[in-house]
Design a protein around this motif. Sequence first.
Motif, PDB file in Angstrom:
ATOM      1  N   VAL A 155     -11.073  -2.890 -22.958  1.00  0.00           N
ATOM      2  CA  VAL A 155     -10.440  -4.247 -23.129  1.00  0.00           C
ATOM      3  C   VAL A 155     -10.362  -4.361 -24.506  1.00  0.00           C
ATOM      4  O   VAL A 155     -11.616  -4.125 -25.522  1.00  0.00           O
ATOM      5  CB  VAL A 155     -10.864  -5.799 -22.651  1.00  0.00           C
ATOM      6  CG1 VAL A 155     -10.085  -6.567 -23.437  1.00  0.00           C
ATOM      7  CG2 VAL A 155     -11.412  -6.257 -21.419  1.00  0.00           C
ATOM      8  N   TYR A 156      -9.025  -4.997 -24.696  1.00  0.00           N
ATOM      9  CA  TYR A 156      -8.500  -4.082 -26.663  1.00  0.00           C
ATOM     10  C   TYR A 156      -7.421  -5.599 -26.864  1.00  0.00           C
ATOM     11  O   TYR A 156      -6.430  -5.774 -26.428  1.00  0.00           O
ATOM     12  CB  TYR A 156      -7.663  -3.209 -26.379  1.00  0.00           C
ATOM     13  CG  TYR A 156      -7.181  -2.659 -28.296  1.00  0.00           C
ATOM     14  CD1 TYR A 156      -8.548  -3.210 -29.764  1.00  0.00           C
ATOM     15  CD2 TYR A 156      -6.170  -2.819 -29.192  1.00  0.00           C
ATOM     16  CE1 TYR A 156      -7.820  -3.120 -30.291  1.00  0.00           C
ATOM     17  CE2 TYR A 156      -5.563  -2.393 -29.278  1.00  0.00           C
ATOM     18  CZ  TYR A 156      -7.013  -2.393 -30.843  1.00  0.00           C
ATOM     19  OH  TYR A 156      -6.652  -2.759 -32.426  1.00  0.00           O
TER      20      TYR A 156
ATOM     21  N   THR B 244       2.062 -10.387 -20.832  1.00  0.00           N
ATOM     22  CA  THR B 244       2.659 -11.048 -21.710  1.00  0.00           C
ATOM     23  C   THR B 244       1.218 -11.958 -22.562  1.00  0.00           C
ATOM     24  O   THR B 244       1.362 -12.326 -24.027  1.00  0.00           O
ATOM     25  CB  THR B 244       3.616 -11.910 -22.135  1.00  0.00           C
ATOM     26  OG1 THR B 244       3.329 -13.617 -21.261  1.00  0.00           O
ATOM     27  CG2 THR B 244       4.656 -11.925 -21.625  1.00  0.00           C
ATOM     28  N   LEU B 245      -0.218 -11.573 -22.287  1.00  0.00           N
ATOM     29  CA  LEU B 245      -1.121 -12.289 -22.698  1.00  0.00           C
ATOM     30  C   LEU B 245      -1.874 -11.470 -24.618  1.00  0.00           C
ATOM     31  O   LEU B 245      -1.342 -10.942 -24.264  1.00  0.00           O
ATOM     32  CB  LEU B 245      -1.841 -11.980 -21.639  1.00  0.00           C
ATOM     33  CG  LEU B 245      -2.165 -12.490 -20.074  1.00  0.00           C
ATOM     34  CD1 LEU B 245      -3.570 -11.602 -19.533  1.00  0.00           C
ATOM     35  CD2 LEU B 245      -2.128 -13.793 -19.802  1.00  0.00           C
ATOM     36  N   ALA B 246      -2.369 -12.385 -25.153  1.00  0.00           N
ATOM     37  CA  ALA B 246      -2.174 -12.556 -26.292  1.00  0.00           C
ATOM     38  C   ALA B 246      -3.865 -12.474 -26.504  1.00  0.00           C
ATOM     39  O   ALA B 246      -4.306 -13.559 -26.609  1.00  0.00           O
ATOM     40  CB  ALA B 246      -1.336 -13.621 -27.661  1.00  0.00           C
ATOM     41  N   LEU B 247      -4.343 -11.632 -26.128  1.00  0.00           N
ATOM     42  CA  LEU B 247      -6.045 -11.400 -26.841  1.00  0.00           C
ATOM     43  C   LEU B 247      -6.496 -11.475 -27.717  1.00  0.00           C
ATOM     44  O   LEU B 247      -6.209 -11.232 -29.040  1.00  0.00           O
ATOM     45  CB  LEU B 247      -6.622  -9.896 -25.361  1.00  0.00           C
ATOM     46  CG  LEU B 247      -6.028  -9.440 -24.552  1.00  0.00           C
ATOM     47  CD1 LEU B 247      -6.359  -8.557 -24.065  1.00  0.00           C
ATOM     48  CD2 LEU B 247      -6.052 -10.715 -23.022  1.00  0.00           C
TER      49      LEU B 247
ATOM     50  N   ASN C 173      -0.430  -2.689 -29.575  1.00  0.00           N
ATOM     51  CA  ASN C 173      -0.378  -3.810 -28.269  1.00  0.00           C
ATOM     52  C   ASN C 173      -1.888  -4.184 -27.904  1.00  0.00           C
ATOM     53  O   ASN C 173      -2.812  -2.950 -28.110  1.00  0.00           O
ATOM     54  CB  ASN C 173       0.150  -3.902 -26.225  1.00  0.00           C
ATOM     55  CG  ASN C 173       1.638  -3.187 -26.789  1.00  0.00           C
ATOM     56  OD1 ASN C 173       2.241  -2.453 -28.023  1.00  0.00           O
ATOM     57  ND2 ASN C 173       2.129  -4.278 -25.941  1.00  0.00           N
ATOM     58  N   ASP C 174      -2.100  -4.757 -27.420  1.00  0.00           N
ATOM     59  CA  ASP C 174      -3.114  -4.985 -27.329  1.00  0.00           C
ATOM     60  C   ASP C 174      -3.221  -4.666 -25.292  1.00  0.00           C
ATOM     61  O   ASP C 174      -1.761  -4.502 -24.748  1.00  0.00           O
ATOM     62  CB  ASP C 174      -4.149  -6.953 -26.381  1.00  0.00           C
ATOM     63  CG  ASP C 174      -3.576  -7.751 -27.778  1.00  0.00           C
ATOM     64  OD1 ASP C 174      -3.992  -7.339 -28.806  1.00  0.00           O
ATOM     65  OD2 ASP C 174      -3.307  -8.961 -27.577  1.00  0.00           O
TER      66      ASP C 174
ATOM     67  N   ALA D 190       0.418  -7.955 -24.874  1.00  0.00           N
ATOM     68  CA  ALA D 190       1.121  -9.172 -25.843  1.00  0.00           C
ATOM     69  C   ALA D 190       0.929  -8.148 -26.906  1.00  0.00           C
ATOM     70  O   ALA D 190       0.113  -7.158 -27.736  1.00  0.00           O
ATOM     71  CB  ALA D 190       0.402 -10.108 -26.323  1.00  0.00           C
ATOM     72  N   ALA D 191       2.079  -7.381 -28.770  1.00  0.00           N
ATOM     73  CA  ALA D 191       2.422  -6.868 -29.425  1.00  0.00           C
ATOM     74  C   ALA D 191       2.150  -7.224 -30.399  1.00  0.00           C
ATOM     75  O   ALA D 191       2.577  -8.383 -30.310  1.00  0.00           O
ATOM     76  CB  ALA D 191       3.628  -6.031 -29.051  1.00  0.00           C
TER      77      ALA D 191
END
Length: 813
Positions: A50-51, A133-136, A63-64, A116-117
């Motif tokens: 996970v990043y 599109t998840l913004a981690l 990107n994540d 997400a980028a």
Amino acid sequence: MTEPTARNPRSRRTLLRATLLPSAVAASLVLVPLPSAVAAPSADAVISEVYGGGGNSGAVLKNDFIELANKGGAAFGLDGWSVQYISGTPGATSQWGVTPLTGAVAPGGRFLIAEAAGTGGTVALPTPDATGTLALSATSGTVALVQGTDPLTCKTAADCAADSRVRDLVGFGTAVVHEGTAAVPGASNTASVARAAGLADTDDNAADLKAGAPTPVNSKGETADTGDGGGSTGPTEPGTVRIHDIQGATRLSPKTGATIAGIPGIVTGVRTSGSKGFWMQDPNPDADPATSEGIFVFTGSAAPTVKVGDSVLVTAKVSEYYPAYSGGGQSVTELSGPKTTVVSSGNPLPAAVRLDSRAIPGAYAPDAAGGSIEGLTLQPKTYALDLYESLEGMRVEVDNARVVQATDAYNELWVDTDCADPRTARGGSVYLGYDRPNGGRIMIQSLTPAAEQPFPVANVGDELRGTTEGPLDYNQFGGYTIAATGIGTVKDNHLQREVTQRALPSEATIATYNVENLDPSDPDTKFAQLAQGIVTNLRSPDVVALEEIQDNNGAVSDGTVDASATVAKFVDAIKAAGGPAYDWRSINPVDGKDGGEPGGNIRQVFLFNPQRISFTDIPGGDSTTAVDVTGTGKQTSLTASPGRIDPNNAAWTTSRKPLVGQFEFKGKKLFVIANHFDSKGGDQGIDSRFQAPTRSSEVQRVQQATVEHDFVQKLLTADPDARIVSLGDFNDYQFSPALTTLTSGGVLRDLVNELPSWERYSYVYQGNSQVLDHILVSAGLKRQHVDYDVVHINSEFAAQASDHDPQIVRIKP
């Protein structure tokens, strides 16, 4: 296809990376009760990395991402699944974000989900397998692999543990929702959290994962280009860690996951295509024969700029790479994301280790009762596999080597360097038992592009005279390989294609031939070569059972099942080669139900010469109706001819159903069964990291053999003197459980066992000449009236009409 592993030798070679991790290491871990225990640890799909720092300040990646891995032995389907994310400290209004998934994670493979980028970063992810599109958060959050796409509602570790939809869960940073004792510390803009080699899942995030440089890998094995090809930006001083420290005394590096500074070595080989990189070797070895002094440095998409003979210093991350597409392959310890400094050039190379009968142990591999041997200390003087592993990445050489598998279309061949390995009469290495794998076999590839130096073309029995040398590698399809910087010259021993002896007029001749996915779109030359084999080498048998006849449009999947155009073109080619005007019988399969190449609808076909033998047509046979036996004694007959044996039995799921036909030759009935048993796809290879290897496909072939055995027994109960010939591509060895089952009780005897051991082969795979095709006969065909021959015209030659050799039996009924 009929290859003995999950390999398609005709559609290979994109040379993409496949970072596959071992699937048995976790099995050896001792599980202890955990304060926040969740559901049982996953045996297959896990969240491997996970990043959340993608595009943030200081980040290299744009990107994540979330990466999945499958440590199971079968593909893990993702249709209807999702990955979900929630913040590290969810509040009353916090909700899980969802990225729906489709597709599958291959056994031992990875699956990359781009999220997400950010606005920063310079390097794109490798082509993702899914996009969301998840913004981690870069520092704290929770990611879950969920069965279903409805958002989770749990917001505590205990509640998420109780949700049966959660397959795996990773909390990082200070996340409230996590598995086990704590979340994984250390995530940042420049650090992901990832599982170590082995994909251990004890349901304790803090124990199972750790922070490090992001290493995204997609399902094709492609990685992000974050390394260099060997430039001037690397280290300037050697560190304290040497290559033998990295390699260690087992198959897995004790330094996996660590970034090591200033590793010294001499460049011994450079690969500029496919899996790009270079090998380097320490010229100052330690005293431990188990620790290799060589290693591969993977440079990603950047071609290496170093040269053979360069003395270099490398700072890089240690990783274990599993190149084999099929399950169970060995790992390669390598350096990734390198920064390289060339200290000097033109240095002498470390001496190559000679591989010969004196060096290669007689025993092949340690036995771990089917478990992984990766954690065992290498014993290179005891086991051949351990010897090769102890030389991984080092310069090795073979001298005056015997070619045991011909040059293929991908510029590869196999040699055998151990004189103790049993030979065929024509120079190959014959495979005579699971306990006799022939440890001297090794593949030869070239590091020199074919445009610059053509790869030698050799047949089995030829020799590579002189020295062939280069770093020792392990390839995508299994097998230790010399990545040759220099190749010997071929001594042509003039192998000739065999011609079977001429039959007497009183003898019926019955042959089997796997024609390798034949369809009308194949070139006329293939039809002509196959026809020439029928007419010249087999002398136009009275009956030919063909395997792998495809439908009229080959691999096009549009519902077509008829194969009349394929057979007509082949019959015409036989006539053009001077053969008889064969008639034919077959039964079309149900579309897509018989396995083989998708859309191809392969099936067995009887060709027969009506001037010599007659076919007894009995109506009623079709793709789903089972043939039966009627009458007794000389009145014994089939209820349908042609017919299929128990086609609805689960033993034939996605596999060819046996085709049985009733013939008459000089007033005598002959019952002929054409077979093409289930392939060996999914089996672990001889050189598997699991020893003894699991042959999972064997189970279905034993079931198929049982069904056919019972049908043959029914024929013999009706007429004990029934003349039965069962033949074809059984996809298994004469010593296998399937063939033992088929011949149990003496209902049939396998004629290959009546040949001298050095003649028992019809196929060559990984340098082993082996039996996949068989002709079996009932006791009604007396030994003195049966003459059997495997006609070697394909498997040993660089130029092949098929990958199988045909077989023929001459009988006096």
